[in-house]
Design a protein around this motif. Structure first.
Motif, PDB file in Angstrom:
ATOM      1  N   THR A 146     -90.194 120.669 -83.797  1.00  0.00           N
ATOM      2  CA  THR A 146     -88.765 120.422 -83.576  1.00  0.00           C
ATOM      3  C   THR A 146     -88.579 119.532 -82.541  1.00  0.00           C
ATOM      4  N   SER A 147     -89.664 119.071 -81.675  1.00  0.00           N
ATOM      5  CA  SER A 147     -89.601 118.252 -80.478  1.00  0.00           C
ATOM      6  C   SER A 147     -89.346 116.718 -81.205  1.00  0.00           C
ATOM      7  N   GLU A 148     -89.938 116.448 -82.368  1.00  0.00           N
ATOM      8  CA  GLU A 148     -90.122 115.098 -82.951  1.00  0.00           C
ATOM      9  C   GLU A 148     -89.118 114.944 -84.057  1.00  0.00           C
ATOM     10  N   ILE A 149     -87.907 116.078 -84.457  1.00  0.00           N
ATOM     11  CA  ILE A 149     -87.432 116.283 -85.734  1.00  0.00           C
ATOM     12  C   ILE A 149     -86.140 115.329 -85.718  1.00  0.00           C
ATOM     13  N   ASN A 150     -85.669 115.324 -84.720  1.00  0.00           N
ATOM     14  CA  ASN A 150     -84.384 114.412 -84.459  1.00  0.00           C
ATOM     15  C   ASN A 150     -84.346 112.906 -84.868  1.00  0.00           C
ATOM     16  N   PRO A 151     -85.269 112.398 -84.091  1.00  0.00           N
ATOM     17  CA  PRO A 151     -85.476 110.853 -84.269  1.00  0.00           C
ATOM     18  C   PRO A 151     -86.140 110.487 -85.679  1.00  0.00           C
ATOM     19  N   LEU A 152     -87.180 111.439 -86.356  1.00  0.00           N
ATOM     20  CA  LEU A 152     -87.356 111.211 -87.813  1.00  0.00           C
ATOM     21  C   LEU A 152     -86.158 111.357 -88.573  1.00  0.00           C
ATOM     22  N   LEU A 153     -85.449 112.374 -88.593  1.00  0.00           N
ATOM     23  CA  LEU A 153     -84.458 112.698 -89.291  1.00  0.00           C
ATOM     24  C   LEU A 153     -83.302 111.426 -89.358  1.00  0.00           C
ATOM     25  N   ARG A 154     -83.072 110.909 -88.270  1.00  0.00           N
ATOM     26  CA  ARG A 154     -82.107 109.816 -87.826  1.00  0.00           C
ATOM     27  C   ARG A 154     -82.816 108.542 -88.506  1.00  0.00           C
ATOM     28  N   PHE A 155     -84.043 108.374 -88.496  1.00  0.00           N
ATOM     29  CA  PHE A 155     -84.517 107.272 -89.268  1.00  0.00           C
ATOM     30  C   PHE A 155     -84.480 107.295 -90.701  1.00  0.00           C
ATOM     31  N   PHE A 156     -84.891 108.547 -91.263  1.00  0.00           N
ATOM     32  CA  PHE A 156     -84.477 108.789 -92.687  1.00  0.00           C
ATOM     33  C   PHE A 156     -83.068 108.725 -93.184  1.00  0.00           C
ATOM     34  N   ARG A 157     -82.170 108.915 -92.390  1.00  0.00           N
ATOM     35  CA  ARG A 157     -80.831 108.753 -92.771  1.00  0.00           C
ATOM     36  C   ARG A 157     -80.441 107.117 -92.878  1.00  0.00           C
TER      37      ARG A 157
END
Length: 259
Positions: A184-195
């Motif tokens: 979960t520590s790396e999930i936010n930037p990854l999801l922001r990129f996907f969006r």
């Protein structure tokens, strides 16, 4: 290599690879296997530490898992089986792994089926994760998992999904749960990129109308991305393939056969 099983079709050259979520295993696709085998070659995976993918000695000293490392586990299997290209069907966290594989190796992904997709963490999701970070080393992981499962799948008609995932989660060890939770520590930037990035791979989102944590963000994203489409499943929560298997199977197979 992670554990996997293949089911070969007599005629078809098309592959469908199923990727489960955190705490699950390949057994969550038991309502899909019979129907999909009629049309495709099928690959079922157990992600590291899940199902029959037991922790190996060489992995025992890994303090941290990454999305790239777990995505590479999937790539290793399809390379080993000499699968040049596959449709990918994922549920929950499995959708993040599929999208990550599509970013890293787009030539290997024919289409993406994203069930109960996680593409943004809303405020309630972020609070849940913070609570998990605080209590993950203190509270038995199964208590946390049952709590998360109830928050994500709270309704009576979600009971089967909750029970299935809790039953599978019992097979994990506390340390394994913590390794996965640290993702979960790396999930936010990854999801922001996907969006923000519109990937040129046909994508079908199947979201339960009661999947209140994750549906709103997927609705917005599906409107923006050119080759994405969204089907909202009535009377259904997060785990669409378990709660509405007949609709899920019919919709997905029809979509894949048209590709």
């Amino acid at each position: 290599m992670i554990s996997y099983t293949t089911h070969l079709h007599k005629v078809s050259t098309k592959w469908v690879t199923f990727v489960h979520g955190a705490g699950g295993s390949s057994t969550i696709w038991y309502k899909q296997l019979r129907e999909f085998r009629k049309y495709f070659n099928v690959l079922l995976l157990d992600l590291r530490g899940h199902g029959n993918s037991k922790l190996h000695l060489k992995d025992a000293f890994l303090d941290k898992y990454t999305f790239d490392a777990i995505t590479n586990d999937i790539l290793e299997v399809i390379d080993h089986e000499k699968i040049k290209k596959s449709h990918f069907v994922g549920i929950s966290l499995g959708t993040i792994l599929i999208r990550n594989l599509a970013e890293k190796h787009p030539s290997r992904v024919e289409s993406m089926i994203m069930g109960g997709a996680i593409m943004k963490l809303n405020f309630r999701s972020q609070v849940l994760i913070r609570l998990g970070v605080i209590f993950k080393s203190i509270v038995p992981y199964l208590w946390l998992y049952k709590f998360f499962a109830f928050v994500i799948m709270p309704n009576k008609n979600h009971r089967e999904s909750r029970s299935l995932f809790v039953r599978e989660a019992k097979k994990l060890y506390q340390k394994e749960f913590i390794r996965w939770f640290r993702l979960t520590s790396e999930i936010n930037p990854l999801l922001r990129f996907f969006r923000s990035v519109d990937i040129n791979i046909p994508t079908l989102y199947l979201m339960g109308e009661e999947d209140y944590l994750f549906l709103p963000a997927v609705k917005k994203m599906a409107e923006k991305h050119r080759v994405s489409s969204l089907v909202v499943v009535e009377n259904c929560g997060h785990v669409v393939n378990v709660e509405q298997p007949l609709f899920f199977n019919e919709t997905v197979i029809k979509y894949l056969l048209a590709r």
